[in-house]
Design an enzyme around this catalytic site. Structure first.
Site, PDB file in Angstrom:
ATOM      1  N   TRP A   1      19.657  86.507  72.199  1.00 40.35           N
ATOM      2  CA  TRP A   1      18.796  86.873  73.325  1.00 40.35           C
ATOM      3  C   TRP A   1      17.384  86.326  73.129  1.00 40.35           C
ATOM      4  O   TRP A   1      16.754  85.846  74.078  1.00 40.35           O
ATOM      5  CB  TRP A   1      18.741  88.393  73.488  1.00 40.35           C
ATOM      6  CG  TRP A   1      17.719  88.836  74.491  1.00 40.35           C
ATOM      7  CD1 TRP A   1      17.800  88.725  75.855  1.00 40.35           C
ATOM      8  CD2 TRP A   1      16.439  89.437  74.227  1.00 40.35           C
ATOM      9  NE1 TRP A   1      16.655  89.237  76.447  1.00 40.35           N
ATOM     10  CE2 TRP A   1      15.810  89.674  75.473  1.00 40.35           C
ATOM     11  CE3 TRP A   1      15.777  89.801  73.061  1.00 40.35           C
ATOM     12  CZ2 TRP A   1      14.554  90.246  75.572  1.00 40.35           C
ATOM     13  CZ3 TRP A   1      14.515  90.379  73.158  1.00 40.35           C
ATOM     14  CH2 TRP A   1      13.916  90.597  74.401  1.00 40.35           C
ATOM     15  N   HIS A   2      16.883  86.364  71.902  1.00 42.85           N
ATOM     16  CA  HIS A   2      15.544  85.847  71.639  1.00 42.85           C
ATOM     17  C   HIS A   2      15.467  84.336  71.842  1.00 42.85           C
ATOM     18  O   HIS A   2      14.403  83.807  72.174  1.00 42.85           O
ATOM     19  CB  HIS A   2      15.109  86.205  70.213  1.00 42.85           C
ATOM     20  CG  HIS A   2      14.583  87.597  70.078  1.00 42.85           C
ATOM     21  ND1 HIS A   2      15.404  88.701  69.962  1.00 42.85           N
ATOM     22  CD2 HIS A   2      13.319  88.081  70.039  1.00 42.85           C
ATOM     23  CE1 HIS A   2      14.663  89.795  69.863  1.00 42.85           C
ATOM     24  NE2 HIS A   2      13.391  89.442  69.910  1.00 42.85           N
ATOM     25  N   GLY A   3      16.585  83.638  71.632  1.00 48.56           N
ATOM     26  CA  GLY A   3      16.577  82.193  71.844  1.00 48.56           C
ATOM     27  C   GLY A   3      17.877  81.562  71.375  1.00 48.56           C
ATOM     28  O   GLY A   3      18.405  81.948  70.335  1.00 48.56           O
TER      29      GLY A   3
ATOM     30  N   PHE B   1      11.242  85.168  76.129  1.00 47.83           N
ATOM     31  CA  PHE B   1      12.554  85.684  75.725  1.00 47.83           C
ATOM     32  C   PHE B   1      13.303  86.200  76.938  1.00 47.83           C
ATOM     33  O   PHE B   1      12.724  86.643  77.888  1.00 47.83           O
ATOM     34  CB  PHE B   1      12.398  86.792  74.678  1.00 47.83           C
ATOM     35  CG  PHE B   1      11.703  86.328  73.415  1.00 47.83           C
ATOM     36  CD1 PHE B   1      12.001  85.089  72.873  1.00 47.83           C
ATOM     37  CD2 PHE B   1      10.781  87.127  72.799  1.00 47.83           C
ATOM     38  CE1 PHE B   1      11.365  84.659  71.726  1.00 47.83           C
ATOM     39  CE2 PHE B   1      10.152  86.712  71.637  1.00 47.83           C
ATOM     40  CZ  PHE B   1      10.452  85.464  71.107  1.00 47.83           C
TER      41      PHE B   1
END
Length: 399
Positions: free
Chosen positions: A236-238, A399
């Protein structure tokens, strides 16, 4: 990119422009659907009210991730203008912009220098950069959430708190109960529990108990469910190996700590001084250092660059020639950063028993006006913006 890097493939992918805040919008929509399915909340019959909930503008950019049952209580109440709510919300907005413009954006200049040239800035620069980025991330993210909660309060809408002095945590487990609280609770309620109680996990638990014993049979499914949560959190962050490794590092530390908990307890009992203030400060600093190291994975574009920078700390050849002036900040900037950090620390310490804003709310209006007028002037004078400065967006908007 991850698939190509792992398998040496040369697959082409369509570039998709992702709308700002889409992840928070999606999380809230999924949470609503699951809550309706579970019977936790009743389905909203009005399309406009539902649209207002998922796209409520103050928090759609970087959270917090609100639940329908909580936000709808004040979002749809129709409460009129309230002078006290407006003033207290404005106070929080000012505090948020102070942290963002005076502290975070000033630190961003030094951090940008370090990560912008990984070949030049190694060794001691990485140590300083990790600490600076951790402070920047806190000031930036909590500052943004302060603005979100403050604007909402000015409108008479209550939004969930997202932080509870995370850098006072004595363990990584406690840290994740205090940092980005709504995200952690979302992954717990909508990923961990559904996975750990699913039918296939039930069958897997029976299999592990049968082949590895009762003790392992209880633990392995929990570890698998947690792995899925932290892999998803990293993704999810990247969508890069940096973030996936960051998520799995958190998972590994949390699971190892959980496994060694009985050993820790016995060790602490034998020492006999673990309840003292000194040992608590040691645990806080240890946790802060651990978080600081893992935050480095958020800085660089590739995993190789991250690991190379981290390992340079242990190379003696990377240490000579260090200079603070190379970081692009004047002595006055370091004074402002230090003073701002001390103010944030003081506010956090004073808020342990009771929030500072609640204390100020009981004071005469003249004093409140003086305090926040001073905060406004300091932000206006010492904030990092203007001609020749490329203002940075809030970190968590990516994000």
């Amino acid at each position: 990119m991850n698939i190509n890097g792992l398998f040496g493939a040369k697959l082409g992918f369509v570039s998709i422009a992702v709308p700002l805040g889409i992840s928070y919008y999606t999380f809230m929509a999924i949470g609503y659907l699951v809550d309706v399915y579970r019977g936790t909340v009743k389905a909203e019959k009005s399309l406009w009210r539902f649209a207002l909930f998922v796209s409520f503008f103050p928090h759609v950019i970087q959270g917090p991730i609100s639940r329908y049952g909580d936000l709808s209580e004040t979002l749809f109440s129709g409460e009129g203008f309230n002078k006290e709510n407006f003033l207290r919300g404005l106070e929080r907005v000012l505090w948020g912009f102070f942290k963002k413009l005076v502290i975070a954006d000033r630190i961003f200049i030094a951090v940008g220098q370090i990560i912008g040239d990984s070949a030049k800035f190694q060794g001691p620069y990485i140590l300083i950069g990790m600490v600076l980025y951790t402070v920047e991330l806190y000031a930036d993210f909590t500052g943004g959430i302060d603005v979100t909660i403050g604007v909402s309060q000015m409108l008479g809408i209550k939004v969930a708190e997202n932080f509870m002095r995370p850098y006072f945590s004595t363990s990584l487990k406690e840290y994740w109960r205090r940092w980005h609280i709504t995200m952690c609770s979302w992954f717990r309620d909508y990923v961990f529990y559904p996975v750990s109680t699913s039918r296939w996990m039930g069958r897997f638990t029976k299999f592990t108990k049968k082949h590895f014993g009762q003790k392992a049979g209880k633990r392995i499914p929990v570890y698998v469910s947690s792995f899925i949560v932290w892999f998803s959190t990293g993704l999810w962050h990247g969508a890069s190996w940096n973030f996936i490794v960051w998520g799995l590092l958190n998972w590994a530390v949390l699971m190892i700590s959980e496994e060694l908990e009985p050993l820790y307890s016995g060790f602490h009992k034998r020492l006999g001084f673990t309840n003292g203030t000194g040992y608590k400060v040691f645990m806080i600093l240890r946790t802060f250092l651990l978080v600081t190291v893992m935050n480095l994975f958020d800085c660089y574009a590739t995993l190789g660059e991250t690991l190379g920078s981290l390992f340079s700390v242990f190379r003696s050849s990377a240490w000579p020639g260090f200079s603070f002036s190379a970081l692009g900040l004047a002595a006055s900037d370091w004074v402002v950063i230090g003073a701002g950090c001390l103010l944030m620390l003081a506010v956090s310490l004073l808020s342990v028993k009771r929030p500072v804003r609640e204390r100020l709310a009981e004071k005469p209006y003249a004093l409140r006006f003086a305090v926040f007028s001073l905060l406004f002037i300091v932000t206006l004078v010492a904030g990092v913006y203007g001609v020749g400065y490329d203002s940075s967006q809030f970190i968590y908007t990516r994000f």
